[in-house]
Design a protein around this motif. Structure first.
Motif, PDB file in Angstrom:
ATOM      1  N   CYS A  55      41.391  41.822  47.746  1.00  0.00           N
ATOM      2  CA  CYS A  55      40.081  42.465  47.649  1.00  0.00           C
ATOM      3  C   CYS A  55      39.020  41.463  47.191  1.00  0.00           C
ATOM      4  CB  CYS A  55      40.140  43.632  46.672  1.00  0.00           C
ATOM      5  SG  CYS A  55      40.301  43.124  44.945  1.00  0.00           S
ATOM      6  N   PRO A  57      36.746  40.310  44.417  1.00  0.00           N
ATOM      7  CA  PRO A  57      36.707  40.540  42.970  1.00  0.00           C
ATOM      8  C   PRO A  57      35.360  41.050  42.472  1.00  0.00           C
ATOM      9  CG  PRO A  57      36.698  38.193  43.449  1.00  0.00           C
ATOM     10  CD  PRO A  57      36.996  38.892  44.732  1.00  0.00           C
ATOM     11  N   GLN A  59      33.759  43.397  43.755  1.00  0.00           N
ATOM     12  CA  GLN A  59      33.637  44.816  44.091  1.00  0.00           C
ATOM     13  C   GLN A  59      34.699  45.686  43.443  1.00  0.00           C
ATOM     14  OE1 GLN A  59      30.986  45.818  45.876  1.00  0.00           O
ATOM     15  NE2 GLN A  59      30.346  43.671  46.019  1.00  0.00           N
ATOM     16  N   HIS A  60      35.600  45.095  42.663  1.00  0.00           N
ATOM     17  CA  HIS A  60      36.716  45.884  42.135  1.00  0.00           C
ATOM     18  C   HIS A  60      36.480  46.281  40.678  1.00  0.00           C
ATOM     19  CE1 HIS A  60      40.751  47.294  41.283  1.00  0.00           C
ATOM     20  NE2 HIS A  60      40.983  47.280  42.593  1.00  0.00           N
ATOM     21  N   HIS A  62      38.498  47.161  38.276  1.00  0.00           N
ATOM     22  CA  HIS A  62      39.400  46.611  37.260  1.00  0.00           C
ATOM     23  C   HIS A  62      38.993  45.189  36.869  1.00  0.00           C
ATOM     24  CE1 HIS A  62      43.691  45.902  35.594  1.00  0.00           C
ATOM     25  NE2 HIS A  62      42.990  46.615  34.751  1.00  0.00           N
ATOM     26  N   ASP A  85      40.966  37.622  38.319  1.00  0.00           N
ATOM     27  CA  ASP A  85      39.680  37.243  38.909  1.00  0.00           C
ATOM     28  C   ASP A  85      39.799  35.848  39.519  1.00  0.00           C
ATOM     29  OD1 ASP A  85      37.018  37.036  39.605  1.00  0.00           O
ATOM     30  OD2 ASP A  85      36.245  37.113  37.562  1.00  0.00           O
ATOM     31  N   VAL A 113      45.847  43.899  41.888  1.00  0.00           N
ATOM     32  CA  VAL A 113      44.629  43.625  41.097  1.00  0.00           C
ATOM     33  C   VAL A 113      44.901  43.851  39.609  1.00  0.00           C
ATOM     34  CG1 VAL A 113      42.128  43.879  41.039  1.00  0.00           C
ATOM     35  CG2 VAL A 113      43.365  44.497  43.109  1.00  0.00           C
TER      36      VAL A 113
END
Length: 231
Positions: A55, A57, A59-60, A62, A85, A113
């Motif tokens: 993904c 990082p 936009q996530h 967590h 990250d 993640v």
């Protein structure tokens, strides 16, 4: 500690960390009977899958929560990034190929993640605990090919044992004393979770790791314990 169960039972999260992030949980997984070795076809397959599905990082949620946690104890997450990250940022150009055990946990970290580290259990001195540093603790690393000892900053969140710090800034950098090597057969893996990653998602990451370890090391045995900062 005489047994794996006793060692896991003695692991603890200091209340000072709970005050900082009451939503924090640590899933500790001890694996015994591991077969260390260089990266292989199986670890390569998992890394390639993780790279393909990694993904963004930015936009996530967590990853965002971990940046907030780093800022809360005075770290600058753009300079010293949470481990997941940093890995996610490397995924588009290729994750590192280190050795089969490290490759497996890096692949799970990116795929789920979740910050995830692995350390040689035979090099621990007493139980593991997460606390906030007073600044006098020792942290062993290599610099320019030579052993160096540093001290964490006061208030920094660190994993430690009776001998010193095993990982600085929660999950940023591991010490050389407990790192995985070509001789590691007993390891502890630490999966770090904050609020956006719920318990079922954390447990799924743990299952993915144990499945990968057992597939890579037939006959390996795993034991786990979930620690909660709030308790």
């Amino acid at each position: 500690m005489n047994t794996t169960d006793e060692w896991l039972h003695a692991a603890a999260i200091d209340p000072s960390v709970g005050a900082l992030r009451p939503d924090y949980r640590a899933l500790l997984i001890v694996a015994e009977g591991l077969r260390p070795g260089p990266s292989d076809a199986f670890s390569e397959e998992l890394l390639a899958e993780a790279e393909a599905t990694a993904c963004d990082p930015e936009q996530h949620p967590h990853v965002a929560a971990w940046r907030e946690a780093f800022r809360a104890f005075g770290a600058k997450p753009k300079r010293t990034r949470p481990s997941v990250d940093a890995l996610l940022r490397r995924a588009p150009d290729g994750l590192p190929r280190v050795d089969r055990l490290t490759d497996l946990y890096n692949a799970v970290s990116v795929a789920h993640v979740v910050p995830l580290g692995g350390e040689d259990l035979d090099h621990y001195a007493g139980p593991l605990r997460l606390t906030r540093a007073d600044g006098t603790e020792s942290f062993e690393l290599m610099s320019g090919g030579e052993p160096v000892t540093e001290n964490p900053r006061t208030g920094e969140v660190v994993w430690r044992d009776e001998r010193g710090v095993t990982c600085r800034r929660w999950n940023w950098r591991q010490c050389v004393r407990t790192r995985l090597t070509a001789r590691t057969t007993r390891a502890v893996f630490l999966l770090d979770a904050l609020g956006p990653l719920d318990d079922p998602a954390l447990e799924a990451a743990g299952r993915a790791l144990t499945d990968a370890l057992v597939a890579s090391s037939p006959g390996a045995v795993t034991t786990s314990r979930l620690l909660r900062a709030a308790s």
